[in-house]
Design an enzyme around this catalytic site. Structure first.
Site, PDB file in Angstrom:
ATOM      1  N   ASN A   1      -4.498   2.943   1.357  1.00 59.10           N
ATOM      2  CA  ASN A   1      -3.564   2.196   0.521  1.00 59.10           C
ATOM      3  C   ASN A   1      -3.914   2.410  -0.955  1.00 59.10           C
ATOM      4  O   ASN A   1      -5.095   2.536  -1.322  1.00 59.10           O
ATOM      5  CB  ASN A   1      -3.496   0.715   0.897  1.00 59.10           C
ATOM      6  CG  ASN A   1      -4.822   0.010   0.973  1.00 59.10           C
ATOM      7  OD1 ASN A   1      -5.856   0.623   1.218  1.00 59.10           O
ATOM      8  ND2 ASN A   1      -4.813  -1.292   0.765  1.00 59.10           N
TER       9      ASN A   1
ATOM     10  N   GLU B   1      -2.928   0.626  -4.459  1.00 63.56           N
ATOM     11  CA  GLU B   1      -2.264  -0.527  -5.071  1.00 63.56           C
ATOM     12  C   GLU B   1      -1.949  -0.260  -6.543  1.00 63.56           C
ATOM     13  O   GLU B   1      -2.375   0.750  -7.116  1.00 63.56           O
ATOM     14  CB  GLU B   1      -3.136  -1.772  -4.903  1.00 63.56           C
ATOM     15  CG  GLU B   1      -3.316  -2.123  -3.430  1.00 63.56           C
ATOM     16  CD  GLU B   1      -4.022  -3.450  -3.189  1.00 63.56           C
ATOM     17  OE1 GLU B   1      -4.613  -4.010  -4.126  1.00 63.56           O
ATOM     18  OE2 GLU B   1      -3.970  -3.908  -2.029  1.00 63.56           O
TER      19      GLU B   1
ATOM     20  N   ALA C   1      -0.912  -2.532 -10.422  1.00 67.85           N
ATOM     21  CA  ALA C   1      -0.800  -3.806 -11.128  1.00 67.85           C
ATOM     22  C   ALA C   1       0.611  -4.372 -11.008  1.00 67.85           C
ATOM     23  O   ALA C   1       0.806  -5.592 -11.025  1.00 67.85           O
ATOM     24  CB  ALA C   1      -1.171  -3.624 -12.604  1.00 67.85           C
TER      25      ALA C   1
ATOM     26  N   TYR D   1       2.778  -4.964  -8.369  1.00 69.98           N
ATOM     27  CA  TYR D   1       2.438  -4.977  -6.938  1.00 69.98           C
ATOM     28  C   TYR D   1       3.377  -4.177  -6.045  1.00 69.98           C
ATOM     29  O   TYR D   1       2.952  -3.541  -5.092  1.00 69.98           O
ATOM     30  CB  TYR D   1       2.381  -6.421  -6.420  1.00 69.98           C
ATOM     31  CG  TYR D   1       1.312  -7.303  -7.053  1.00 69.98           C
ATOM     32  CD1 TYR D   1       0.279  -6.754  -7.815  1.00 69.98           C
ATOM     33  CD2 TYR D   1       1.351  -8.681  -6.893  1.00 69.98           C
ATOM     34  CE1 TYR D   1      -0.684  -7.567  -8.406  1.00 69.98           C
ATOM     35  CE2 TYR D   1       0.383  -9.499  -7.466  1.00 69.98           C
ATOM     36  CZ  TYR D   1      -0.631  -8.936  -8.227  1.00 69.98           C
ATOM     37  OH  TYR D   1      -1.578  -9.734  -8.799  1.00 69.98           O
TER      38      TYR D   1
ATOM     39  N   CYS E   1       1.258   1.854   1.264  1.00 71.34           N
ATOM     40  CA  CYS E   1       0.336   1.615   2.375  1.00 71.34           C
ATOM     41  C   CYS E   1      -0.345   2.912   2.811  1.00 71.34           C
ATOM     42  O   CYS E   1       0.161   4.013   2.560  1.00 71.34           O
ATOM     43  CB  CYS E   1       1.090   1.040   3.565  1.00 71.34           C
ATOM     44  SG  CYS E   1       1.772  -0.597   3.309  1.00 71.34           S
TER      45      CYS E   1
ATOM     46  N   GLU F   1      -0.606   4.156   5.804  1.00 65.19           N
ATOM     47  CA  GLU F   1       0.175   4.926   6.781  1.00 65.19           C
ATOM     48  C   GLU F   1       1.225   5.779   6.094  1.00 65.19           C
ATOM     49  O   GLU F   1       1.449   6.941   6.443  1.00 65.19           O
ATOM     50  CB  GLU F   1       0.886   3.978   7.763  1.00 65.19           C
ATOM     51  CG  GLU F   1      -0.024   3.060   8.533  1.00 65.19           C
ATOM     52  CD  GLU F   1      -0.232   1.716   7.827  1.00 65.19           C
ATOM     53  OE1 GLU F   1      -0.514   1.708   6.610  1.00 65.19           O
ATOM     54  OE2 GLU F   1      -0.111   0.688   8.498  1.00 65.19           O
TER      55      GLU F   1
ATOM     56  N   CYS G   1       2.768  -2.529   8.615  1.00 65.68           N
ATOM     57  CA  CYS G   1       3.802  -3.422   8.070  1.00 65.68           C
ATOM     58  C   CYS G   1       5.191  -2.920   8.480  1.00 65.68           C
ATOM     59  O   CYS G   1       5.346  -1.820   9.017  1.00 65.68           O
ATOM     60  CB  CYS G   1       3.685  -3.508   6.546  1.00 65.68           C
ATOM     61  SG  CYS G   1       4.417  -2.102   5.680  1.00 65.68           S
TER      62      CYS G   1
ATOM     63  N   CYS H   1       6.317   0.491   6.999  1.00 68.53           N
ATOM     64  CA  CYS H   1       5.641   1.625   7.649  1.00 68.53           C
ATOM     65  C   CYS H   1       6.212   1.864   9.049  1.00 68.53           C
ATOM     66  O   CYS H   1       6.389   3.014   9.473  1.00 68.53           O
ATOM     67  CB  CYS H   1       4.135   1.387   7.711  1.00 68.53           C
ATOM     68  SG  CYS H   1       3.351   1.461   6.081  1.00 68.53           S
TER      69      CYS H   1
HETATM   70  N1  THU Z   1      -1.366  -2.321   3.818  1.00 68.93           N
HETATM   71  C1  THU Z   1      -1.430  -1.075   4.355  1.00 68.93           C
HETATM   72  O1  THU Z   1      -1.998  -0.153   3.754  1.00 68.93           O
HETATM   73  N2  THU Z   1      -0.845  -0.862   5.545  1.00 68.93           N
HETATM   74  C2  THU Z   1      -0.164  -1.824   6.257  1.00 68.93           C
HETATM   75  O2  THU Z   1       0.558  -1.503   7.180  1.00 68.93           O
HETATM   76  C3  THU Z   1      -0.354  -3.229   5.881  1.00 68.93           C
HETATM   77  C4  THU Z   1      -0.655  -3.434   4.447  1.00 68.93           C
HETATM   78  C5  THU Z   1      -1.990  -2.560   2.527  1.00 68.93           C
HETATM   79  C6  THU Z   1      -0.995  -2.769   1.413  1.00 68.93           C
HETATM   80  C7  THU Z   1      -1.822  -3.567   0.425  1.00 68.93           C
HETATM   81  O3  THU Z   1      -2.529  -2.657  -0.392  1.00 68.93           O
HETATM   82  C8  THU Z   1      -2.814  -4.330   1.278  1.00 68.93           C
HETATM   83  O4  THU Z   1      -2.785  -3.719   2.548  1.00 68.93           O
HETATM   84  C9  THU Z   1      -2.489  -5.810   1.415  1.00 68.93           C
HETATM   85  O5  THU Z   1      -1.177  -6.000   1.797  1.00 68.93           O
END
Ligand code: THU
Length: 131
Positions: A42, A44, A46, A48, A53, A55, A86, A89
Site C-alpha cells: 500500500n 498512502e 496526505a 487520503y 492498496c 493488491e 477492500c 480491490c
Molecule cells: N489496504 C490495502 O492495502 N489493501 C486492502 O485491501 C485494505 C486496505 C490499505 C489501504 C490503507 O493504506 C490501509 O490499508 C488502511 O486502510
C-alpha cells in the site's frame, strides 16, 4: 510457486509499505499463469483518497507489463484477523480474474483461501455493458 512461497513474497512486501497515516501495512504477491509474480504494497498519501492498496499496486504493475492472466494473489497484514481485500480491490480482481484464488494472511502467517467470486458475489463486470 507454492502457496507458502507466494505468501512469503507478500509478507516480505510489508517492509515496503508506505503507510505513515494508518500504520496499517499491507503486502501482496500476484501469481500469473506463466509463473511470473508481481508484488505490491500500500502507498498512502496526505490526501487520503489518493492512497492505493497493495493488491491494486500488484495488479496494476502486472497489467502494465502485459500480464492479465491472474491465478492467485496472497495478501499479507500484521493484524490478528485475516487481511481481506477492500471492495475496490475486489472489483478490480473481478475485471481480470473472477476465478482467481485469494489467500488472506494474518500476522501469524496463517491464511484463508477464497475465490474472487466468493468475495464479490453477484459482481458487476463487462458483460453487463453488452446487455
Ligand atoms: N489496504 C490495502 O492495502 N489493501 C486492502 O485491501 C485494505 C486496505 C490499505 C489501504 C490503507 O493504506 C490501509 O490499508 C488502511 O486502510
Amino acid at each position: 510457486m507454492t502457496d507458502q512461497e507466494l505468501c512469503q513474497k507478500a509478507t516480505d512486501m510489508l517492509e515496503r509499505a508506505y503507510c505513515p497515516y494508518s500504520h496499517f501495512a499491507v503486502g501482496a504477491a500476484l501469481l500469473c499463469s506463466d509463473g511470473t509474480v508481481f508484488t505490491g504494497c500500500n502507498v498512502e498519501n496526505a490526501s487520503y483518497g489518493v492512497t492505493i492498496c497493495a493488491e491494486r499496486t500488484a495488479m496494476t504493475k502486472a497489467v502494465s507489463e502485459g500480464h492479465r492472466d491472474f491465478v492467485r494473489i496472497a495478501i499479507a497484514g500484521r493484524s490478528e484477523d485475516y487481511c481481506v481485500p477492500c471492495g475496490i480491490c475486489r472489483q478490480m480482481m473481478m475485471e481480470f480474474a473472477p476465478d482467481m484464488e485469494v489467500l488472506c494472511l494474518n500476522g501469524k502467517g496463517d491464511y484463508k483461501r477464497f475465490t474472487v467470486r466468493e468475495l464479490l458475489p453477484c459482481g458487476f463486470d463487462g458483460t453487463w455493458l453488452e446487455k
